[in-house]
Scaffold this motif. Sequence first.
Motif, mmCIF file in Angstrom:
data_model
loop_
_atom_site.group_PDB
_atom_site.id
_atom_site.type_symbol
_atom_site.label_atom_id
_atom_site.label_comp_id
_atom_site.label_asym_id
_atom_site.label_seq_id
_atom_site.Cartn_x
_atom_site.Cartn_y
_atom_site.Cartn_z
ATOM 1 N N PHE A 60 0.824 -1.214 0.000
ATOM 2 C CA PHE A 60 0.000 0.000 0.000
ATOM 3 C C PHE A 60 0.857 1.263 0.000
ATOM 4 N N ILE A 61 1.953 1.252 0.743
ATOM 5 C CA ILE A 61 2.845 2.424 0.768
ATOM 6 C C ILE A 61 3.428 2.676 -0.617
ATOM 7 N N ILE A 62 3.860 1.622 -1.286
ATOM 8 C CA ILE A 62 4.448 1.768 -2.623
ATOM 9 C C ILE A 62 3.421 2.318 -3.604
ATOM 10 N N LEU A 63 2.193 1.829 -3.541
ATOM 11 C CA LEU A 63 1.178 2.246 -4.508
ATOM 12 C C LEU A 63 0.558 3.604 -4.180
ATOM 13 N N LEU A 64 0.429 3.945 -2.890
ATOM 14 C CA LEU A 64 -0.215 5.209 -2.525
ATOM 15 C C LEU A 64 0.736 6.399 -2.594
ATOM 16 N N PHE A 65 1.950 6.217 -2.176
ATOM 17 C CA PHE A 65 2.928 7.308 -2.193
ATOM 18 C C PHE A 65 3.870 7.072 -3.363
ATOM 19 N N TRP A 66 3.506 7.598 -4.491
ATOM 20 C CA TRP A 66 4.042 7.261 -5.790
ATOM 21 C C TRP A 66 5.560 7.312 -5.900
ATOM 22 N N VAL A 67 6.182 8.369 -5.489
ATOM 23 C CA VAL A 67 7.633 8.486 -5.633
ATOM 24 C C VAL A 67 8.340 8.119 -4.337
ATOM 25 N N VAL A 68 7.808 8.542 -3.217
ATOM 26 C CA VAL A 68 8.451 8.324 -1.934
ATOM 27 C C VAL A 68 8.336 6.854 -1.505
ATOM 28 N N GLY A 69 7.199 6.231 -1.746
ATOM 29 C CA GLY A 69 6.973 4.849 -1.332
ATOM 30 C C GLY A 69 7.987 3.872 -1.904
ATOM 31 N N PRO A 70 8.209 3.884 -3.218
ATOM 32 C CA PRO A 70 9.216 2.974 -3.773
ATOM 33 C C PRO A 70 10.626 3.231 -3.257
ATOM 34 N N ILE A 71 10.977 4.479 -3.068
ATOM 35 C CA ILE A 71 12.318 4.809 -2.570
ATOM 36 C C ILE A 71 12.482 4.299 -1.137
ATOM 37 N N VAL A 72 11.447 4.473 -0.304
ATOM 38 C CA VAL A 72 11.510 3.993 1.077
ATOM 39 C C VAL A 72 11.585 2.466 1.090
ATOM 40 N N TRP A 73 10.817 1.808 0.225
ATOM 41 C CA TRP A 73 10.882 0.337 0.150
ATOM 42 C C TRP A 73 12.283 -0.126 -0.209
ATOM 43 N N LEU A 74 12.874 0.496 -1.233
ATOM 44 C CA LEU A 74 14.198 0.076 -1.676
ATOM 45 C C LEU A 74 15.268 0.392 -0.642
ATOM 46 N N ALA A 75 15.065 1.466 0.129
ATOM 47 C CA ALA A 75 16.071 1.853 1.117
ATOM 48 C C ALA A 75 15.929 1.089 2.431
ATOM 49 N N ALA A 76 14.698 0.893 2.903
ATOM 50 C CA ALA A 76 14.552 0.351 4.255
ATOM 51 C C ALA A 76 13.552 -0.791 4.380
ATOM 52 N N GLY A 77 12.848 -1.129 3.350
ATOM 53 C CA GLY A 77 11.764 -2.097 3.497
ATOM 54 C C GLY A 77 12.153 -3.545 3.365
ATOM 55 N N LYS A 78 13.290 -3.821 2.789
ATOM 56 C CA LYS A 78 13.657 -5.205 2.502
ATOM 57 C C LYS A 78 15.012 -5.524 3.095
ATOM 58 N N GLN A 79 15.120 -6.716 3.633
ATOM 59 C CA GLN A 79 16.400 -7.186 4.140
ATOM 60 C C GLN A 79 17.301 -7.451 2.939
ATOM 61 N N ARG A 80 18.396 -6.734 2.838
ATOM 62 C CA ARG A 80 19.256 -6.826 1.654
ATOM 63 C C ARG A 80 20.365 -7.865 1.782
ATOM 64 N N THR A 81 20.662 -8.309 2.968
ATOM 65 C CA THR A 81 21.671 -9.358 3.111
ATOM 66 C C THR A 81 20.998 -10.707 2.909
ATOM 67 N N PRO A 82 21.682 -11.654 2.295
ATOM 68 C CA PRO A 82 21.050 -12.960 2.084
ATOM 69 C C PRO A 82 20.803 -13.656 3.415
ATOM 70 N N PRO A 83 19.698 -14.339 3.550
ATOM 71 C CA PRO A 83 19.421 -15.044 4.804
ATOM 72 C C PRO A 83 20.426 -16.170 5.041
ATOM 73 N N GLN A 84 20.528 -16.594 6.279
ATOM 74 C CA GLN A 84 21.512 -17.608 6.654
ATOM 75 C C GLN A 84 21.320 -18.912 5.906
ATOM 76 N N GLY A 85 20.089 -19.366 5.776
ATOM 77 C CA GLY A 85 19.836 -20.636 5.120
ATOM 78 C C GLY A 85 20.071 -20.591 3.627
ATOM 79 N N GLY A 86 19.991 -19.408 3.051
ATOM 80 C CA GLY A 86 20.174 -19.257 1.624
ATOM 81 C C GLY A 86 18.902 -19.559 0.861
ATOM 82 N N ARG A 87 18.503 -18.662 -0.009
ATOM 83 C CA ARG A 87 17.290 -18.872 -0.791
ATOM 84 C C ARG A 87 17.585 -18.965 -2.270
ATOM 85 N N THR A 88 18.781 -18.605 -2.647
ATOM 86 C CA THR A 88 19.093 -18.684 -4.070
ATOM 87 C C THR A 88 19.456 -20.119 -4.416
ATOM 88 N N PRO A 89 19.231 -20.532 -5.653
ATOM 89 C CA PRO A 89 19.540 -21.916 -6.024
ATOM 90 C C PRO A 89 21.004 -22.284 -5.805
#
Length: 132
Positions: A39-68
């Motif tokens: 909802f933040i990404i879709l409602l706040f057109w420019v700010v929402g995506p930037i906030v998601w990319l900056a703080a919304g997602k864990q950027r380090t790979p998880p310990q168990g590994g999810r990539t093939p």
Amino acid sequence: MLRILMILIPLALTIFAFIDCLNTPEDEAKHLPKIAWVFIILLFWVVGPIVWLAAGKQRTPPQGGRTPSEWHRNHRTTWVAPDDNPEFLKSIKDENKKDESLLKDWEADLRRREEELKNREGGDEPKDEPGK
């Protein structure tokens, strides 16, 4: 041209962030539930995506590994393809040997029956009993 870029760049950023948010597992979304980020990404057109990319997602790979590749290196417990499994290949070879021996038996039986048929057609009876 500049006006079009002013619309296309934020639109592309929003689409990218939206798809990235949807593809992110729930446990990797930080600070808020994933649906709130959508909802933040879709409602706040420019700010929402930037906030998601900056703080919304864990950027380090998880310990168990999810990539093939990480899964392949660390967590493979079963065979991916049958031809990677030596037990399966051995069972195929054993089955092939059984089939070959069965085929040889059938061919020998067929030859024997053909010989009997030739002998009957030629007037010669098979000489199973030496007294006749």
